[in-house]
Scaffold this motif. Structure first.
Motif, PDB file in Angstrom:
ATOM      1  N   LEU A  36       0.836  -1.203   0.000  1.00 56.70           N
ATOM      2  CA  LEU A  36       0.000   0.000   0.000  1.00 56.70           C
ATOM      3  C   LEU A  36       0.867   1.248   0.000  1.00 56.70           C
ATOM      4  N   VAL A  37       0.573   2.163  -0.932  1.00 56.47           N
ATOM      5  CA  VAL A  37       1.234   3.466  -0.999  1.00 56.47           C
ATOM      6  C   VAL A  37       0.164   4.543  -0.880  1.00 56.47           C
ATOM      7  N   LEU A  38       0.315   5.428   0.109  1.00 58.15           N
ATOM      8  CA  LEU A  38      -0.576   6.574   0.280  1.00 58.15           C
ATOM      9  C   LEU A  38       0.250   7.833   0.076  1.00 58.15           C
ATOM     10  N   ASP A  39      -0.097   8.621  -0.928  1.00 57.05           N
ATOM     11  CA  ASP A  39       0.678   9.796  -1.311  1.00 57.05           C
ATOM     12  C   ASP A  39      -0.262  10.999  -1.401  1.00 57.05           C
ATOM     13  N   LEU A  40       0.055  12.070  -0.647  1.00 57.62           N
ATOM     14  CA  LEU A  40      -0.752  13.292  -0.665  1.00 57.62           C
ATOM     15  C   LEU A  40      -2.189  13.045  -0.228  1.00 57.62           C
ATOM     16  N   VAL A  41      -2.369  12.216   0.755  1.00 60.14           N
ATOM     17  CA  VAL A  41      -3.711  11.975   1.281  1.00 60.14           C
ATOM     18  C   VAL A  41      -3.806  12.530   2.695  1.00 60.14           C
ATOM     19  N   CYS A  42      -5.021  12.773   3.128  1.00 60.31           N
ATOM     20  CA  CYS A  42      -5.272  13.179   4.503  1.00 60.31           C
ATOM     21  C   CYS A  42      -5.526  11.917   5.316  1.00 60.31           C
ATOM     22  N   PHE A  43      -4.646  11.656   6.271  1.00 56.26           N
ATOM     23  CA  PHE A  43      -4.710  10.387   6.989  1.00 56.26           C
ATOM     24  C   PHE A  43      -6.063  10.176   7.669  1.00 56.26           C
ATOM     25  N   GLY A  44      -6.673  11.266   8.119  1.00 57.55           N
ATOM     26  CA  GLY A  44      -7.955  11.140   8.793  1.00 57.55           C
ATOM     27  C   GLY A  44      -9.081  10.696   7.885  1.00 57.55           C
ATOM     28  N   GLU A  45      -8.850  10.755   6.558  1.00 55.31           N
ATOM     29  CA  GLU A  45      -9.882  10.368   5.598  1.00 55.31           C
ATOM     30  C   GLU A  45      -9.707   8.935   5.100  1.00 55.31           C
ATOM     31  N   ILE A  46      -8.711   8.221   5.616  1.00 56.58           N
ATOM     32  CA  ILE A  46      -8.415   6.874   5.142  1.00 56.58           C
ATOM     33  C   ILE A  46      -8.638   5.868   6.271  1.00 56.58           C
ATOM     34  N   ASN A  47      -9.386   4.825   5.970  1.00 58.39           N
ATOM     35  CA  ASN A  47      -9.610   3.754   6.943  1.00 58.39           C
ATOM     36  C   ASN A  47      -9.131   2.440   6.325  1.00 58.39           C
ATOM     37  N   ILE A  48      -8.020   1.909   6.849  1.00 54.07           N
ATOM     38  CA  ILE A  48      -7.479   0.650   6.337  1.00 54.07           C
ATOM     39  C   ILE A  48      -7.383  -0.381   7.455  1.00 54.07           C
ATOM     40  N   SER A  49      -8.203  -0.207   8.479  1.00 55.78           N
ATOM     41  CA  SER A  49      -8.131  -1.096   9.642  1.00 55.78           C
ATOM     42  C   SER A  49      -8.427  -2.545   9.296  1.00 55.78           C
ATOM     43  N   ALA A  50      -9.140  -2.775   8.194  1.00 56.36           N
ATOM     44  CA  ALA A  50      -9.489  -4.144   7.809  1.00 56.36           C
ATOM     45  C   ALA A  50      -8.387  -4.821   7.001  1.00 56.36           C
ATOM     46  N   CYS A  51      -7.340  -4.070   6.640  1.00 54.67           N
ATOM     47  CA  CYS A  51      -6.286  -4.612   5.775  1.00 54.67           C
ATOM     48  C   CYS A  51      -5.144  -5.157   6.640  1.00 54.67           C
ATOM     49  N   LYS A  52      -5.311  -6.305   7.180  1.00 52.72           N
ATOM     50  CA  LYS A  52      -4.357  -6.876   8.128  1.00 52.72           C
ATOM     51  C   LYS A  52      -3.184  -7.585   7.462  1.00 52.72           C
ATOM     52  N   ALA A  53      -3.230  -7.775   6.150  1.00 52.51           N
ATOM     53  CA  ALA A  53      -2.177  -8.535   5.464  1.00 52.51           C
ATOM     54  C   ALA A  53      -1.072  -7.647   4.911  1.00 52.51           C
ATOM     55  N   ILE A  54      -1.123  -6.352   5.159  1.00 55.16           N
ATOM     56  CA  ILE A  54      -0.140  -5.425   4.581  1.00 55.16           C
ATOM     57  C   ILE A  54       1.274  -5.758   5.062  1.00 55.16           C
TER      58      ILE A  54
END
Length: 357
Positions: free
Chosen positions: A141-159
């Motif tokens: 997973l790559v997050l670039d120029l995003v607002c962290f408060g707007e992203i929910n990846i809590s279900a992605c446990k395999a990262i």
């Protein structure tokens, strides 16, 4: 068109595997731009495995059962079309493994875009959008120029590989970041890059049982304190930034490290060398190979009066590679003497690829 020609064209359309479609928006009155809709003829390409879309709008859902890779750049939703259209479309791509979103600012901000996939393994987001990601097999997973408060990846446990680049963080998100890292049980490689954007974070604590590699680039809007502990598998560390960042690193392993010092003072005075020694002291682990980038070799040649003020940090460096941006001018014996004073256990030393010993 003859029957044979029509059949040939139809066969090519059916068997098309890869498609890149870039539609420039049309400029209308008052400098307003109008985007074309995704052509319905594309939706009928059921054998697509790679699809790249740029500069258009989605007005209806699509379904590509064989699609492996999807790239959306400057893509939005048509007027009165909800985010559910894209969410449903991704569900109808059961083979999707790679997803790229870039400059997709026209998705609705009122409702998070929900991305559900059991096949998705790699995702790169370069767009400030509201996302809820439910991808149980996502590894990269790559997050670039995003607002962290707007992203929910809590279900992605395999990262396993996580890169956070120029993200916007609020002070209230500090604990959220720490919880994110500690709650990824398979995380092995972490990249945090704040070089060109005000992150909003000041202090970080990183704890991860499976983390093997940590790369940290600290910019002008710097994070002041970083504590790395409870990382029993950490073997690689990279830092790029100035020496005013207090980094406390604990690791039971022999580390390979890269340190890029970004400070370029007009002259290297006593304060410079004191700060350098204190910076190294916080990284006092067992190091195998240390690659040290400085602007000039003069940044390492401590004068004798500084040595009287500072005791040797007695670092445990085995092999040091010095890289300078300018041609080195000091004597090899002086560089060797200083590095041996910093780390008496030093076995090999090179500067700009030339072996000193």
């Amino acid at each position: 068109m003859s029957t044979a020609a029509w059949n040939t064209a139809r066969e090519l359309r059916i068997k098309l595997k890869e498609l890149s479609l870039n539609l420039e928006p049309e400029k209308g009155k008052h400098s307003k731009y109008y985007y074309y809709w995704l052509p319905k003829s594309v939706v009928n390409l059921r054998d697509l495995t790679i699809l790249e879309l740029s500069g258009l709008e989605l007005g209806y859902s699509f379904s590509f059962p064989s699609l492996k890779s999807l790239s959306l750049k400057d893509v939005g939703l048509a007027y009165n079309v909800k985010n559910d259209v894209l969410s449903k479309s991704l569900l109808d791509c059961p083979s999707l493994e790679k997803l790229f979103l870039s400059s997709c600012y026209k998705f609705s901000s009122h409702h998070p875009l929900r991305l559900q996939s059991s096949s998705l393994k790699l995702m790169e987001i370069k767009s400030n959008v509201s996302l809820q990601v439910e991808a149980i097999n996502l590894e990269y997973l790559v997050l670039d120029l995003v607002c962290f408060g707007e992203i929910n990846i809590s279900a992605c446990k395999a990262i396993r590989n996580l890169s956070l680049i120029n993200c916007e963080w609020g002070k209230t998100d500090q604990s959220s970041f720490e919880d994110l890292v500690s709650n990824l049980p398979h995380l092995e490689n972490l990249t945090l890059d704040t070089k060109y954007y005000k992150s909003g974070l000041e202090r970080l604590k990183i704890s991860s049982q499976h983390l093997k590699s940590f790369k940290f680039s600290n910019g002008n809007y710097m994070i002041k304190d970083v504590t790395i502990k409870s990382t029993p598998k950490l073997t690689s560390f990279c830092y790029e930034g100035n020496m005013n960042c207090n980094i406390s690193l604990e690791s039971p392993n022999l580390l390979n490290g890269k340190i890029v010092i970004k400070d370029y003072p007009p002259n290297y005075d006593t304060n410079w060398f004191i700060n350098m020694i204190n910076f190294f002291l916080n990284l006092n682990c067992s190091w195998n190979i240390v690659t040290l980038h400085v602007f000039s070799d003069e940044a390492l040649i401590m004068p004798d009066n500084c040595k009287r003020i500072c005791h040797s940090p007695l670092l445990n460096w085995k092999h040091v590679r010095v890289i300078t941006r300018t041609r080195y001018t000091v004597r090899k014996s002086d560089l060797r003497y200083v590095l041996m004073w910093i780390s008496p256990s030093l076995k090999t030393l090179s500067i700009n690829g030339e072996d000193i010993f």
